[in-house]
Motif scaffolding. Structure first.
Motif: not given
Ligand SMILES: NC(=O)C1=CN([C@@H]2O[C@H](COP(=O)(O)OP(=O)(O)OC[C@H]3O[C@@H](n4cnc5c(N)ncnc54)[C@H](OP(=O)(O)O)[C@@H]3O)[C@@H](O)[C@H]2O)C=CC1
Ligand SMILES: O=C(O)C1=N[C@H](C(=O)O)C[C@H](O)C1
Length: 233
Positions: A22-39
């Motif tokens: 549907r022409n969207h982009t996945i910019v982050a795949k976050i799991d329990v080990d992800t330290k930092e997220i660029d919101f």
């Protein structure tokens, strides 16, 4: 849209495929080990993680002004707190125990039927759900929503897993290899039985519903349901 996936398991992977189609982009795949997220680089988050993780994931998104769609089940005791948190922060949030179009129609049908059956004392109701053996929670979120739909329209006092009492709706949860999700409601009398049933053939319907909900919530503020998204009145 730039989408962040909280949880990249069976559903996360299916949502990735649907979102790209549907022409969207996945910019982050976050799991329990992800330290930092660029919101700052995320338009919308979709959470299909685990019962213990969902509430924290949802709060993080709302705090960072990112609309969030959650399909994770098994964290219902904190749903009220998530709603208050979203209201306080003027965020945007949708939880659905089941994002598929078919199940959301089934929810409506269930309530309509429960309302009709309420006056017929000769029938007793029960719910059965069948899922794959990796599922962590029981009963399923969908089965709980179905029970709540019956409770709204009848004099039953609650539901019980694997237990029948005269004033509680029994829910039977079965686990069978690879079953994506089957739910049925059965009304039984001594002379007949009446059943409505929804069978998911795969996970595509859940994923499509979640991506459609993410598209729908953009630019909105508040707590919504799939009834709003699908305009089911
Ligand atoms: N509402 C709906 O329409 C549907 C809801 N569901 C629900 O969605 C949830 C996920 O289902 P499914 O994809 O099948 O499950 P999976 O177990 O395949 O995937 C869950 C993923 O979440 C990861 N995870 C664990 N902790 C965290 C965390 N703190 N933050 C982010 N990710 C985390 C797991 O990683 P790891 O393996 O490393 O622990 C795993 O990869 C379940 O609650 C299920 O009931 C499923 C289908 C439809
Ligand atoms: O864990 C699953 O797989 C599913 N979970 C949801 C639920 O608990 O109702 C929705 C769907 O049935 C698949």
């Amino acid at each position: 849209m730039k989408i962040a996936l909280f949880g990249y398991g069976k559903m996360g992977k299916m949502i990735e495929q649907t979102a790209i189609q549907r022409n969207h982009t996945i910019v982050a795949k976050i799991d329990v080990d992800t330290k930092e997220i660029d919101f700052s680089n995320i338009d919308v988050a979709i959470d299909f993680s685990q019962p213990e993780a969902a509430f924290d994931n949802i709060k993080k998104c709302i705090e960072n002004n990112v609309p969030v769609i959650s399909g994770t089940t098994g964290w219902g005791k904190n749903y009220g707190k998530a709603v208050s948190f979203c209201d306080e922060h003027k965020g945007a949030f949708i939880y659905a125990s089941n994002f598929s179009l078919g199940v959301n129609i089934f929810f409506e049908l269930n309530e309509y039927l429960a309302n009709m059956m309420n006056t017929l004392d000769q029938y007793t109701v029960s719910i059965e759900e069948i899922h794959h053996t990796q599922k962590l929670d029981a009963p399923s979120g969908t089965a709980i929503t179905l029970a709540e739909g019956i409770l709204k329209n009848t004099d039953y006092k609650g539901w019980r897993l694997d237990k029948a009492t005269s004033d509680h709706i029994p829910i039977v949860a079965k686990r069978i290899k690879d079953v994506p999700g089957t739910h049925s409601i059965n009304y039984q009398s001594t002379v007949d039985s009446l059943e409505i049933k929804h069978t998911a053939h795969n996970r595509e319907g859940f994923a499509l519903g979640a991506v459609v909900a993410a598209e729908w919530i953009m630019g909105k503020t508040g707590v919504f349901t799939m009834k709003d998204v699908l305009n089911l009145g």
